[in-house]
Scaffold this active site. Structure first.
Site, PDB file in Angstrom:
ATOM      1  CB  THR A 111      -7.047 -19.968  21.947  1.00 28.23           C
ATOM      2  OG1 THR A 111      -6.514 -20.307  20.652  1.00 28.23           O
ATOM      3  CG2 THR A 111      -5.987 -19.220  22.752  1.00 28.23           C
ATOM      4  CG  LEU A 133      -4.296 -26.921  20.015  1.00 24.90           C
ATOM      5  CD1 LEU A 133      -5.085 -25.931  20.856  1.00 24.90           C
ATOM      6  CD2 LEU A 133      -2.851 -27.008  20.489  1.00 24.90           C
ATOM      7  CB  VAL A 134      -8.546 -26.304  15.816  1.00 27.04           C
ATOM      8  CG1 VAL A 134      -9.065 -27.712  15.658  1.00 27.04           C
ATOM      9  CG2 VAL A 134      -9.504 -25.469  16.662  1.00 27.04           C
ATOM     10  CB  SER A 135      -6.771 -21.858  17.150  1.00 24.11           C
ATOM     11  OG  SER A 135      -6.160 -20.591  16.967  1.00 24.11           O
ATOM     12  CB  SER A 136      -2.413 -22.682  20.494  1.00 22.43           C
ATOM     13  OG  SER A 136      -1.362 -22.730  19.544  1.00 22.43           O
TER      14      SER A 136
END
Length: 326
Positions: free
Chosen positions: A89, A96-99
C-alpha cells in the site's frame, strides 16, 4: 465515483468477493482457535482500507485504484482487495514501507491473540486500519488502540476506519514505546517485525497479558508475568512483515550459504534458525545444530525476557542452545 462509494455492480462484486474470502479463510482453518472472528471478516469491507495498492509487474509495481476511469481496472482492484494475499500500500524509493497483510494470516494471528470480551488491545503498526477495524468490530472502539510512526499512515488509517464506521484510538508515535497513556493493556499485537521485544510493552501490560509479534521469520506468543518478565514460544507458521520503524532493524543473518548442503540452503526452517541466532552462529555451526536436533520446527523455539536480558532458545530457556537478543 470514490473508492468509498461503489456503483451498484461493483458493490455486488465486492460483497460476493468478501463472502468468497471468508469461505476461503474458513476452509484454511485460520480462525479455528476462535471462530468468532468470522463475523468480523464478514462485516468489515477490506476494499475501504485499500483505495489503491500496488502489484508486482516486470520491472517494478503497477498501481491499482478504485477511482480509475477504466471499469475493468476498477473490477481488478475490487477482486484484488479481497484476494487472500498481502497488498503493498505504500512505497518509498521503491521500498515497501506499509502493506495490508494476507487476510488468512491476520485471521490466524487474531485467533491466536486469544482476546476475551472487555480486553484492551494495543496494535503496533496501524497500516491501512483494516486490522484495527476487525479488532474494533469484535471488542468495541474504546477497547482498541493502534499506533504508527508515520503521520501519513495514521491519517489515512483514520479516514479508512471512519469510512467503514469504526473509531478506535489512532496514535502517531513510536510503536517501540507503546502508548502509555492508554495502558494497561490485556493484549498487544504487532504487524511489523521486531529485533527484540521492547521493554516498554511489558510495563504497559497487565499480569497475564499476551503479546503476539513477528520476530525473525516467525510469530512469538509471550505471556507477561509482570513489568520485567515474559516468556513464550513461537507459533508454527512462518511470517514475513516489514520492520518496526523507529526501532533497530532486525539482523539479516549470514548471506553466504553456498558451502552448505542444498536441503539446508532451501529450508525455510533453517533460515529461521539463522535469523533467530542473530549472526551469533556461523552457517556451519547452525547447520550442525539443526541436524543434531532433528531439524527443529518453530514451536520448539522460544523467547524469555527477564529484566534487562532477553534471549531466544531451543526447547529449554535455561538449556545450552540460547542466543541473546539484546
Amino acid at each position: 465515483m470514490g473508492a468509498h462509494a461503489l456503483d451498484s455492480d461493483l458493490a455486488e462484486l465486492a460483497a460476493a468477493a468478501r463472502a468468497a474470502l471468508v469461505r476461503e479463510i474458513d476452509a484454511s482453518g485460520a480462525w479455528a482457535a476462535d471462530p468468532r472472528w468470522r463475523a468480523a471478516f464478514e462485516a468489515v469491507p477490506r476494499h475501504l482500507f485499500v483505495p489503491y495498492y500496488y502489484v508486482g509487474v516486470m520491472g517494478g509495481y503497477e498501481r491499482r485504484w478504485g477511482e480509475s476511469p477504466d471499469r475493468r481496472t476498477r473490477e481488478k482492484w475490487v477482486r484484488g482487495a479481497y484476494a487472500d494475499a498481502p497488498l503493498a500500500t505504500r512505497l518509498r524509493d521503491g521500498e515497501l514501507v506499509s502493506s495490508s497483510s494476507q487476510p488468512s494470516l491476520m485471521a490466524m494471528m487474531l485467533a491466536e491473540l486469544r482476546v476475551r470480551d472487555g480486553d484492551r488491545v494495543l496494535e503496533i503498526g496501524a497500516g491501512t486500519g483494516y486490522n484495527a477495524a476487525l479488532l474494533a468490530h469484535r471488542l468495541g472502539d474504546d477497547r482498541v488502540t493502534t499506533v504508527d510512526l508515520e503521520p501519513e499512515i495514521t491519517e489515512a488509517a483514520r479516514r479508512h476506519l471512519a469510512a467503514a464506521g469504526y473509531h478506535p484510538v489512532v496514535v502517531t508515535g513510536d510503536g517501540a514505546r507503546g502508548v502509555p497513556e492508554r495502558a494497561p493493556f490485556d493484549r498487544i499485537i504487532a504487524t511489523c517485525t521486531l529485533a527484540s521485544v521492547p521493554t516498554a510493552w511489558l510495563a504497559q501490560c497487565r499480569p497475564g497479558a499476551r503479546i503476539l509479534s513477528p520476530l525473525a521469520t516467525g510469530l512469538i506468543a509471550l505471556t507477561v508475568r509482570d513489568a520485567r518478565h515474559a516468556e513464550g514460544r513461537f507459533l508454527h507458521t512462518p511470517a514475513y512483515f516489514v520492520p518496526l520503524r523507529g526501532a533497530d532493524r532486525p539482523d539479516e543473518g549470514p548471506a553466504d550459504l553456498d558451502a552448505l548442503p542444498r536441503p539446508a540452503r532451501e529450508s525455510e526452517l533453517f533460515r529461521f534458525l539463522l535469523a533467530l541466532s542473530r549472526g551469533r552462529l556461523e552457517p556451519r555451526e547452525a547447520y550442525a545444530l539443526w541436524e543434531r536436533e532433528g531439524q527443529p520446527r518453530r514451536e520448539r523455539y522460544g523467547i524469555t525476557v527477564s529484566g534487562d536480558r532477553e534471549w531466544a532458545w531451543l526447547d529449554d530457556p535455561e538449556g545450552p542452545c540460547a542466543w541473546p537478543l539484546r
